[in-house]
Design an enzyme around this catalytic site. Sequence first.
Site, PDB file in Angstrom:
ATOM      1  CB  CYS A   1      50.194  80.099  28.896  1.00  0.00           C
ATOM      2  SG  CYS A   1      50.824  79.584  27.439  1.00  0.00           S
TER       3      CYS A   1
ATOM      4  CB  CYS B   1      57.162  52.187  20.369  1.00  0.00           C
ATOM      5  SG  CYS B   1      57.571  54.521  20.742  1.00  0.00           S
TER       6      CYS B   1
ATOM      7  CG  ASP C   1      42.135  26.282  54.839  1.00  0.00           C
ATOM      8  OD1 ASP C   1      42.313  26.742  55.186  1.00  0.00           O
ATOM      9  OD2 ASP C   1      40.658  26.659  54.283  1.00  0.00           O
TER      10      ASP C   1
ATOM     11  CG  ASP D   1      37.277  27.951  50.546  1.00  0.00           C
ATOM     12  OD1 ASP D   1      37.627  27.211  51.738  1.00  0.00           O
ATOM     13  OD2 ASP D   1      36.453  27.473  50.573  1.00  0.00           O
TER      14      ASP D   1
END
Length: 1009
Positions: free
Chosen positions: A71, A150, A664, A885
């Site tokens: 449309c 599914c 580190d 960290d």
Amino acid sequence: MAPSLKDVQLTASSGGRRQPGIVAAADDSDDLEDVRLLDAYEDGDPARLEGYEKSTRTIQLSVTGMTCAACSNSVEEALKSVRGVLRASVALLQNKAIVVFDPNLVKEDDIKNAIEDAGFDAEVLPEPSTTQAKLNKTLVGQFMIGGMTCAACVNSVEGILRNLPGVKRAVVSLPTSLGEVEYDSSIISKDDIVNAIEDAGFEGSFVHSSEQDKIILSVAGVSDELEVQFLEGILCSLEGVKQFSFNRVSRELDVIFDPEIIGSRFLVDAIESGSIGKFKLHVKNPYTRMASKDNEESSNMFRLFMSSLLLSIPIFFMRVVCPHIPLMYSLLLRQCGPFHVGDWLKWALVTVIQFVIGKRFYVAAGRALRNGSTNMDVLVALGTSASYFYSVGALLYGAITGFWSPTYFETSAMLITFVLLGKYLESLAKGRTSDAIKKLVELAPATALLLVQDEGGKIVAEREIDALLIQPGDILKVLPGAKIPVDGDVVWGSSHVNESMITGESTPVLKEVNASVIGGTINLHGSLHVQATKVGSNTVLSQIICLVETAQMSKAPIQKFADFVASIFVPTVVALSLLTLLGWYIGGVMGAYPQEWLPKNGNYFVFSLMFSISVVVIACPCALGLATPTAVMVATGVGANNSVLIKGGDALETAQKVKYVIFDKTGTLTQGKASVTTAKVFSGMERGKFLTLVASAEASSEHPLAKAIVEYARHFHFFDEPSSTMDVQSQGKEFNSSSWLLEVSDFSALPGRGVQCFIDGKQVLVGNRKILAENGVTIPRFAEDFMVELEESAKTGILVGYDGALIGILGVADPLKREASVVVEGLRKMGVKPVMVTGDNWRTAQAVAREVGIQDVKAEVMPAEKAKVVRALQTDGSVVAMVGDGINDSPALAAADVGIAIGAGTDIAIEAADYVLMRNNLEDVITAIDLSRKTFSRIRLNYFFAMAYNVIAIPVAAGVFFPWLKIKLPPWAAGACMALSSVSVVCSSLLLKRYRKPRLTTILEITVE
């Protein structure tokens, strides 16, 4: 939720407060529909229209009657065919068109007539009063999507959502029936997204968004329609309320409001006070509501299964048992019109099962076909319909010709019954995969004690409120044994708090005034007054829930395999079913097999049809679709229970292939609690003056080593210990303002070098060799030897220069974590090579590496260069993980294939990481890798089972082995196998809940799989 008749859309008028009871239509320019409608342009945006000549005009038209993309294309083509129209774009969802045209060649009425001639209604909209475009506002919303069965359904919904204008990202999860959509609220609204889901044939509802503009309330005290209208009148009179709907059955009120105009607590208070206490409102947690919907789905599936079972039992009884009971069998064989009594009964019972109870399969199959996809429901609908309509045809054919063929009504009935049983068991199992989120939600208390203060700040009353209504700045009272409602700071009282449910640390933590507390933790002994600092989605607990939820919604790359198979699975199975039908039928007609194989009163077509139906119903795409998401859901939940937060399926998949783990040093391999162990003065300066000088220079630094030096100097002067509960930041402020420190000027911190400043007009340098060399300060041989001695003993040597000369050296040690060496050895046993990267000097780095057992060391690496180290290891295709960290680790965390932030880290490190380890314990690095490996072993097993099931089951159902083994699978048995296959895959994933992380004493027993 079924909306009330008064489901309204409200906007605030520009003139001030809205009059009570007046409902205004939403101003299109105020929300989504301003409209940014040019989202539909293929290669442009609204700003580009300004480039047209001044002789052109732009208008908006409302277009009604459009139902699909065809449309909107028709309208667009009709507009473009009009002479003088330079550009036209039509947006289906908004039912609007934007047309750029030359007013000298075409008029507005001509454009409107062109749309109407195309068969649609059109109306020219008034031009907006302002031409300023609304700023983009990106939101992330969650939507409940019902009816998915599914992977094909998931792919269909995702494709529809991603094609919507303004949608930037869309992820749909089959196990949770949730969709997460990132969208521009200035282009598309949440209602448009819900409508798009429903237009696709699925059930859609908005859950919540990052805008926090929706609240769900359970309302007590509403008993009739007048009270409903009274409630709606109150809501209409509240400024800032945009939309609401009241469900008369569940007594739930959904309110969408503008959080900048009205707060959630004020909204609740206004409704309760407006009703003069008649209505009592309680906030419903969206997660709790979703859990209740899951239970509702399981209950509904159970009711359907029981209904089908109760109707199938008589059919089975008539088919199997009654022939052995003469009296019963004679009653069933009694003629009643054209058919026997038994035939009438079976036809009636099966018709109810097929079209009433089994309606959901036809609806879902139609929905899938309408969207251009196929799923399991298509197979079930095909198989049961073939059995049902053949049986009806056999009855009618017998009544007309007198030749009675056997009917297979029981096949259809039992097939639907077994499929519903499988769906019920599957819904129960899938519900258990999200237990982790349910447990996290339950950590937060439902209510809180709010302390009401007068203008002077004096507490005048206590009030119990919903915890979801707490606002920043509220003072809350937490009694002994109660849970802390939100994140905040202690303003009064002292107590120990159990934070194990959040951080994983079992030791209670002492909380005194100014200490921070985390929502969901338990206050053990004393009473506390807590000032709320973070509420709603900003709390640590909410962020953890969001992290786990996002991870469960994400797709692992391996899922692409299942998506591809799902896209071709059903057409392939239908083709195999037709080949089976034709193969057996043609073979029978040509005499390829004896007639003795045919059932009694049967023929070749019926014989072939049963094989064909078995092929259709035994094939199961669901097992493939559930293999990955259920395992990822369970794994992320198990990780959260073990203080390992996983950000997604892709992180899980990548972590199981890790070859290098980069650590580190400071705060990761070490405890991050540096302490001064040596202070050597080379000049004639007194030791106390030397320490005061160094502490004064370091007091303005935030570096952990600086804190250690200042603490050491303070202890030297005052012979006391710092409070164990004192916040590190507050310590630094106290030291800065302490009277014993010297006045500092021109302070500067030089990353990777140290600090420099001036005290009494003389330059002070505190740092490594680089900062002294850059300022022309020489290091004597004896001082260099002392530095080497410190570094070889795994200590960091800090040089102190004063007025152009070296005056002393400080030795700082940061103890290794007790588990560091064991974890490094464990990683090596797992086939992972550990690497250490640090900005420290080579001697200290190598000494630490020797102590923990790391052979590959990268030292004197600046923060920005850590990412280069990661990329260097990735050059040969190796998968690299980075454990850090701090902020300085975030570039490397982002560059690594798997970033792991340890000890909760900093916000920036957490943002850059793929895994967040809540505990400051290196053992969790092994847990993260081990969990990912076990998860993907389970996923591979799930795929193998799902694929092997279909590869073996389809030939058996097709009768491939029938000529030799006489193995024949009736359609109802095939349906039972299909139903149980998806259940078995989900149960296989649930076995991951039995995962136990490797213990410290057994880590060294881990071997490469």
